[in-house]
Scaffold this active site. Structure first.
Site, PDB file in Angstrom:
ATOM      1  N   GLU A 147       0.820  -1.211   0.000  1.00 57.15           N
ATOM      2  CA  GLU A 147       0.000   0.000   0.000  1.00 57.15           C
ATOM      3  C   GLU A 147       0.855   1.264   0.000  1.00 57.15           C
ATOM      4  O   GLU A 147       0.505   2.267  -0.608  1.00 57.15           O
ATOM      5  CB  GLU A 147      -0.934   0.007   1.217  1.00 57.15           C
ATOM      6  CG  GLU A 147      -1.888   1.175   1.229  1.00 57.15           C
ATOM      7  CD  GLU A 147      -3.048   0.964   2.197  1.00 57.15           C
ATOM      8  OE1 GLU A 147      -3.528   1.970   2.743  1.00 57.15           O
ATOM      9  OE2 GLU A 147      -3.477  -0.182   2.401  1.00 57.15           O
ATOM     10  N   LYS A 148       2.018   1.185   0.680  1.00 54.35           N
ATOM     11  CA  LYS A 148       2.892   2.348   0.795  1.00 54.35           C
ATOM     12  C   LYS A 148       4.349   1.900   0.719  1.00 54.35           C
ATOM     13  O   LYS A 148       4.662   0.728   0.949  1.00 54.35           O
ATOM     14  CB  LYS A 148       2.625   3.076   2.119  1.00 54.35           C
ATOM     15  CG  LYS A 148       1.238   3.702   2.200  1.00 54.35           C
ATOM     16  CD  LYS A 148       0.989   4.314   3.566  1.00 54.35           C
ATOM     17  CE  LYS A 148      -0.423   4.875   3.657  1.00 54.35           C
ATOM     18  NZ  LYS A 148      -0.735   5.371   5.018  1.00 54.35           N
ATOM     19  N   ASP A 202      -3.081  -2.748   3.077  1.00 55.20           N
ATOM     20  CA  ASP A 202      -3.369  -2.834   4.508  1.00 55.20           C
ATOM     21  C   ASP A 202      -4.520  -3.810   4.743  1.00 55.20           C
ATOM     22  O   ASP A 202      -5.411  -3.955   3.893  1.00 55.20           O
ATOM     23  CB  ASP A 202      -3.726  -1.460   5.070  1.00 55.20           C
ATOM     24  CG  ASP A 202      -2.491  -0.561   5.202  1.00 55.20           C
ATOM     25  OD1 ASP A 202      -1.371  -1.076   5.045  1.00 55.20           O
ATOM     26  OD2 ASP A 202      -2.657   0.650   5.454  1.00 55.20           O
ATOM     27  N   ASP A 222      -7.499  -4.222   5.628  1.00 54.99           N
ATOM     28  CA  ASP A 222      -8.844  -3.715   5.892  1.00 54.99           C
ATOM     29  C   ASP A 222      -9.553  -3.449   4.571  1.00 54.99           C
ATOM     30  O   ASP A 222      -9.013  -3.723   3.491  1.00 54.99           O
ATOM     31  CB  ASP A 222      -8.804  -2.449   6.758  1.00 54.99           C
ATOM     32  CG  ASP A 222      -7.978  -1.332   6.135  1.00 54.99           C
ATOM     33  OD1 ASP A 222      -7.625  -1.427   4.938  1.00 54.99           O
ATOM     34  OD2 ASP A 222      -7.670  -0.361   6.833  1.00 54.99           O
ATOM     35  N   TYR A 246      -0.305  -2.681  13.259  1.00 50.41           N
ATOM     36  CA  TYR A 246      -1.102  -1.848  12.345  1.00 50.41           C
ATOM     37  C   TYR A 246      -1.985  -0.862  13.105  1.00 50.41           C
ATOM     38  O   TYR A 246      -2.742  -1.247  13.997  1.00 50.41           O
ATOM     39  CB  TYR A 246      -1.951  -2.752  11.456  1.00 50.41           C
ATOM     40  CG  TYR A 246      -2.806  -2.025  10.457  1.00 50.41           C
ATOM     41  CD1 TYR A 246      -2.229  -1.388   9.366  1.00 50.41           C
ATOM     42  CD2 TYR A 246      -4.186  -1.966  10.603  1.00 50.41           C
ATOM     43  CE1 TYR A 246      -3.001  -0.710   8.444  1.00 50.41           C
ATOM     44  CE2 TYR A 246      -4.971  -1.300   9.684  1.00 50.41           C
ATOM     45  CZ  TYR A 246      -4.372  -0.668   8.605  1.00 50.41           C
ATOM     46  OH  TYR A 246      -5.148   0.005   7.694  1.00 50.41           O
ATOM     47  N   ARG A 289      -4.546   1.462  12.095  1.00 48.85           N
ATOM     48  CA  ARG A 289      -5.936   1.803  11.770  1.00 48.85           C
ATOM     49  C   ARG A 289      -6.882   0.646  12.080  1.00 48.85           C
ATOM     50  O   ARG A 289      -7.690   0.240  11.270  1.00 48.85           O
ATOM     51  CB  ARG A 289      -6.041   2.214  10.301  1.00 48.85           C
ATOM     52  CG  ARG A 289      -5.336   3.515   9.974  1.00 48.85           C
ATOM     53  CD  ARG A 289      -5.328   3.775   8.485  1.00 48.85           C
ATOM     54  NE  ARG A 289      -4.849   5.102   8.153  1.00 48.85           N
ATOM     55  CZ  ARG A 289      -3.577   5.451   8.091  1.00 48.85           C
ATOM     56  NH1 ARG A 289      -2.644   4.536   8.350  1.00 48.85           N
ATOM     57  NH2 ARG A 289      -3.213   6.680   7.784  1.00 48.85           N
TER      58      ARG A 289
END
Length: 699
Positions: A8-9, A103, A105, A319, A321
């Site tokens: 994701e990043k 991530d 989610d 993680y 979030r």
């Protein structure tokens, strides 16, 4: 076979590279790492976006053109990340297997899967669910790589959320703003699916406070002694003496009872004992961490999220979030390693054999609670240190026993009146010894048994006052968003089910929504804030109140958005089709457009504004016409028209002020006209004309 990991990043990409090539035997390329048949690349969060209205059709540049309901949804590259997107798209062409390392989610699933859809990728796709970047977490994640198709429903839920937000925001912001302009409003009515019910919570609370009237009420307290040990109990009045809130408002009632009790026998009518057990608080999810940090240190929700994100990127915590307060049972074996690197006073009293309620696989969602990793935290600034210690201490608490106490409740009979009281003694302090909380006994009682006689009682009437509800802080508002079911109508049949939703918004967006409601500028332009922070309290502005009062109530109820979130969770579980959800959102959008267009908004009034000389009700407001590229002025009362022509009057602009010249002959307002010889001014009542001089009538 070429295998491509898409993180994701970039920081996750680096962590994956460090795990895949522990000896560093890989090549750093522009936008990716490569070693043998394995490539690791990344996004920058969302590197694709939903198309803007004007990208569907040029006519949508103008806000008066709506509704906008895409027949085929379009996604476009984000301008600032297009270079990285092009790199990923090129890598996809040569990949035999892709691993979605977004991530763990709904949003993480969405932003990688939408890249694959955009590229038209048809190869094999796997899913890597990474909850932390330390070596143990990475190893565990790689051992549990799954087929990405298992998470197709989660992707659909992500699409549902982003498309619903777009449909509501793009259409209703336009519909309400354009409709309000007819009544003199120059600001934007920013309508958001989550933003509006969040604002409504604060507005409704403020109205409760403003309308609150404190009232006095009274209680009768008895002081007793047995075996030389004093204790207290409170009168439990009969139902016929109390109001709907179980209070006595008339002091005379208690004065009469007090007289009756003088010298009356006092007998123990009943005694009940039970053991209480209080378990350690669960590890933090993002929202519970934000609430606690706001309460303890005054940190804003955004500061907490940014800080825990920094700790995550340094591999110190899992993680960030997360909306979960539980930990997978398999991770209990990591406890000894984690304890070894924690510099937390009192941890030596913990018992690593204890298994708290936090270890529960059945309650794990896409990710687990925020906990320390096996990487020792160092070089932290003050804010990072405070947040890390909160996370670490909450983890340590899971290895302490519960606090147990014995609670005794009793009733006394005095004349024909009943007094009730209670006392509590701590049997084992348990986890509270680590927390350093007060664990002393409360209201220590003498030995009481049914039938005992009490020698003497003294009685005192206490005067109390009702207090208004408290204003929201950023922390308590965030908690309200996370527990929105508490604000849902009691008769809503889905109220209990909505507990499962875990609130409106997401752990990653709630702080942004609260911050946006306080913004005074957007994209370089001044905007009206909906909320202001006074000390720690959030107070609605007059515009915020006007906004809630002038839109369809269905948008303001938490029920509406909470039920949408519930339906999104149903989509994520494969229990509901995406299109049915979107069809219902579109219907709601059309219903609100109809409401906005038929709404009679209250005429906007500015304390320094000019009252309309024609109708005397509205105010003269400044407008801009893109068609003729000039400013003008008009009355914001839609019913205001010229008494001569029956048409709307418009006034010329003079440096921001209206030109409102009157005819010397009949006192009627002059209007500017364009004739064959140039511009002139006309009285529409007596037909007299006046020359134009520098944009004004020459009288």
């Amino acid at each position: 076979m070429k295998k491509l990991f898409i993180a994701e990043k970039p920081d996750i990409g680096r962590a994956l590279a460090g795990y895949l090539w522990p000896k560093g035997d890989y090549k750093k390329q522009q936008g990716y790492f490569e070693g043998g048949d394995i490539i690791v690349s990344w996004a920058y969060g969302h590197i694709l976006r939903l198309a803007t209205p004007e990208e569907y059709d040029e006519k949508y540049k103008f806000w008066k053109n709506y509704p906008i309901i895409p027949q085929k949804w379009q996604i476009k590259p984000s301008a600032n990340t297009k270079k990285q997107l092009d790199i990923v798209l090129k890598l996809l062409k040569g990949a035999d297997i892709v691993v979605n390392a977004g991530d763990p989610d709904r949003e993480g699933q969405l932003l990688i899967d939408e890249i694959l859809d955009y590229a038209g990728y048809k190869g094999k796709v796997q899913r890597l669910l990474l909850n932390a970047k330390d070596e143990v977490s990475l190893k565990r994640a790689f051992e549990n790589i799954q087929d990405n198709s298992k998470y197709k429903s989660l992707y659909m839920a992500g699409l549902g959320r982003t498309r619903a937000d777009w449909l509501v925001g793009m259409n209703l912001t336009r519909a309400y703003s354009v409709s309000a302009r007819k009544y003199g409003y120059n600001t934007i009515f920013r309508i958001g699916r989550v933003k509006i019910p969040t604002l409504a919570l604060v507005v409704n609370r403020e109205k409760e406070i403003q309308n609150f009237k404190s009232t006095k009420y009274y209680e009768l307290i008895g002081s007793f002694t047995k075996d030389n040990l004093p204790f207290k109990a409170q009168l439990k009045p009969s139902d016929k003496l109390i109001d709907a809130e179980n209070r006595i408002k008339d002091k005379a009632i208690l004065q009469a009872i007090k007289i009756k009790l003088r010298g009356a026998d006092i007998t123990v009518k009943d005694v009940q004992k039970k053991n209480l057990m209080e378990y350690p608080p669960l590890p933090y999810s993002l929202d519970t961490l934000q609430v606690e940090a706001n309460k303890k240190y005054g940190f804003s929700p955004k500061t907490v999220l940014d800080t825990v994100q920094q700790l995550y990127e340094k591999k110190f915590v899992s993680y960030p979030r997360s909306d979960c307060n539980y930990i997978p049972e398999a991770q209990k074996e990591d406890a000894a390693k984690i304890f070894a690197i924690l510099d937390i006073s009192g941890k030596e009293k913990a018992d690593l054999t204890i298994k708290s309620k936090a270890w529960d696989d059945k309650k794990i969602t896409a990710h687990h609670a925020i906990i320390p990793t096996i990487v020792k935290a160092n070089e932290l600034d003050d804010t990072q240190q405070k947040i890390y210690e909160m996370i670490a201490k909450r983890y340590v608490l899971q290895f302490f026993s519960p606090c147990t106490a014995e609670k005794t409740t009793f009733t006394l009979s005095v004349a024909d009146e009943v007094f009730t009281g209670s006392g509590q003694i701590i049997l084992e302090a348990g986890f509270k010894t680590f927390e350093g909380k007060e664990t002393s006994d409360t209201n220590i009682l003498p030995k009481l048994k049914t039938g005992d006689k009490i020698d003497k009682g003294d009685y005192l009437i206490q005067e109390k006052k009702t207090t208004p509800p408290k204003r929201f802080t950023e922390g308590t508002l965030l908690a309200a968003m996370a527990n929105i079911y508490k604000f849902v109508a009691a008769d809503n049949p889905h109220r209990e089910k909505l507990k499962e939703v875990k609130g409106i918004g997401t752990p990653a967006t709630r702080d942004t929504i609260i911050a946006e409601l306080q913004e005074t500028s957007s994209k370089g332009k001044d905007i009206e804030p909906c909320l202001k922070k006074i000390k720690k309290e959030l107070v609605p502005t007059q515009f915020g109140i006007n906004l809630i009062e002038n839109i369809d109530k269905s948008l303001t109820y938490p029920d509406t958005t909470a039920e949408m979130e519930y339906r999104l969770s149903e989509i994520a579980e494969g229990k509901q089709p995406l299109q049915q959800f979107l069809d219902d959102v579109i219907k709601m959008v059309y219903d609100n457009i109809k409401y906005a267009e038929n709404k009679e908004f209250p005429i906007y009034r500015d304390k320094d504004g000019i009252t309309c000389p024609i109708c005397g009700k509205g105010q003269i407001v400044r407008k801009y016409s893109a068609k003729i590229d000039k400013h003008f002025h008009m009355c914001n009362n839609p019913d205001c028209v010229s008494p001569v022509t029956g048409k709307k009057m418009f006034f010329e602009d003079d440096g921001g002020k209206p030109i409102m010249a009157k005819c010397p002959n009949c006192k009627n307002l002059l209007v500017k006209k364009l004739g064959k010889n140039g511009e002139f001014w006309l009285c529409q009542k007596c037909n007299k004309t006046y020359n134009d001089k520098n944009g004004k009538p020459e009288i």
